[in-house]
Enzyme design. Sequence first.
Site, short mmCIF file in Angstrom:
data_model
loop_
_atom_site.label_atom_id
_atom_site.label_comp_id
_atom_site.label_asym_id
_atom_site.label_seq_id
_atom_site.Cartn_x
_atom_site.Cartn_y
_atom_site.Cartn_z
N ASN A 150 0.83 -1.22 0.00
CA ASN A 150 0.00 0.00 0.00
C ASN A 150 0.86 1.27 0.00
O ASN A 150 0.34 2.36 0.10
CB ASN A 150 -0.98 0.02 1.19
CG ASN A 150 -0.26 0.22 2.53
OD1 ASN A 150 0.97 0.22 2.59
ND2 ASN A 150 -1.02 0.42 3.59
N LEU A 185 5.49 -9.70 4.60
CA LEU A 185 6.36 -8.65 5.14
C LEU A 185 5.60 -7.34 5.38
O LEU A 185 6.19 -6.37 5.88
CB LEU A 185 7.52 -8.36 4.17
CG LEU A 185 8.80 -9.20 4.34
CD1 LEU A 185 8.54 -10.68 4.09
CD2 LEU A 185 9.88 -8.71 3.38
N TYR A 215 3.19 -2.78 17.78
CA TYR A 215 4.05 -3.56 16.89
C TYR A 215 4.41 -4.90 17.54
O TYR A 215 4.19 -5.96 16.96
CB TYR A 215 5.31 -2.74 16.60
CG TYR A 215 6.28 -3.39 15.64
CD1 TYR A 215 6.01 -3.48 14.28
CD2 TYR A 215 7.52 -3.86 16.10
CE1 TYR A 215 6.93 -4.05 13.40
CE2 TYR A 215 8.44 -4.42 15.22
CZ TYR A 215 8.15 -4.52 13.87
OH TYR A 215 9.06 -5.07 13.00
#
Length: 349
Positions: A61, A100, A172
């Site tokens: 994106n 990823l 994260y």
Amino acid sequence: MTCVETDTARKRLDKLLQGESREKHVTTIKRILVTGGAGFLGSHLCERLVGDGHDVICLDNFFTSQKANVAHLLDHPNFELIRHDVTMPIWLEVDQIYNLACPAAPGHYQFNPIKTMKTSVVGAINVLGMARRCRARVLQASTSEVYGDPEVHPQPESYRGSVNPIGPRACYDEGKRAAETLFMDYHRMNKLDIRIVRIFNTYGPRMHPFDGRVVSNFVRQALSGADITIYGEGTQTRSFCYRDDLIEGLIRMMNGAGDFIGPVNIGNPDEFTIRQLAELTIELTGANSKLIHEPLPADDPTRRQPDITLAKKHLDWEPTVPLREGLAKTIEWFRGIDIDEFRPPTPNY
Ligand code: NAD
Ligand code: UDP
């Protein structure tokens, strides 16, 4: 990205296509999806896979990357680029998936922490669903952050970590931990063919100059004559892996025979303090920059070093590029780019 970089990347790809660096473990051509394929690591992975003769779909994106990272691959018949957000389902037919897609630099993943968590968790659910439908092998790019601020040093895969679940890094760290959980559950419940790699700090050409990570910050600062910003005292440590070593580790893990699904640490065990990295950067750039201190961010891990026993044993893998050599190559790349062509993805750098 400058034309110079595009030419260099094109030459590198031509070299790969001549077969000089072919992966000995890869024997058949596969259709491979790389999510986050336009990013720092993803773009090198796509380049390597196209060079090995595979049919590669790069999905991104472009949150933290730019099309220029894969521009040199666009006219190759084995390469496709799809602008897509991994949090949305997509229907593709593939044999392998490297997952990823995820902002990786603290300033990027903390910019919109809710989106970061969705990218890790919903993104994992989407790629796992696709892998189940296609019976594809799927590899998760996990991270040393699953160990948090570790009490065990160096960190083996058996260490369960010390993550603050409510801190600014949690979007994260916990997102990646939840993704590992999902991978393992799809494996146990659906016999899905999975691989989990825990990546330690990796650096090299094509890092985003405004990602705010320590290597890109120090090199950019040194080359522009700015002060070098050490957060805290600079006694915290990291172990830096050059991108080529990392890509080799990912490919070996994906194509490894046998039952070894990981998690496996992939990183360089040579440990440096952040102050040592700053001093080496000044030495290699010849800069006159001063070292200045800024506050240490919350939950910044005090030390980090991979135990790579499992990678050596199961993948016959260990890093080959020492920091001095890899940093020199990285500096050379930074010298060649036109910094004005890069858009900071977030204000945090
Ligand atoms: P990067 O930011 O350069 O690459 C991430 C890519 O994912 C970018 O191209 C970005 O645009 C894309 N992306 C982000 N969110 C997306 C979404 N919702 N949908 C589609 N694409 C999306 O970072 P990188 O260093 O290349 O990291 C790649 C992967 O490796 C990440 O998953 C990261 O967590 C992992 N990793 C990297 C390191 C490192 O030191 N480089 C360390 C540990 C783990
Ligand atoms: N760091 C620093 N100065 C900078 C950027 C980072 O001292 O300009 C420190 C940061 O506090 C951390 C280490 O360098 O201790 C590595 O930071 P990075 O963001 O690269 O990755 P992390 O391993 O923390 O995810």
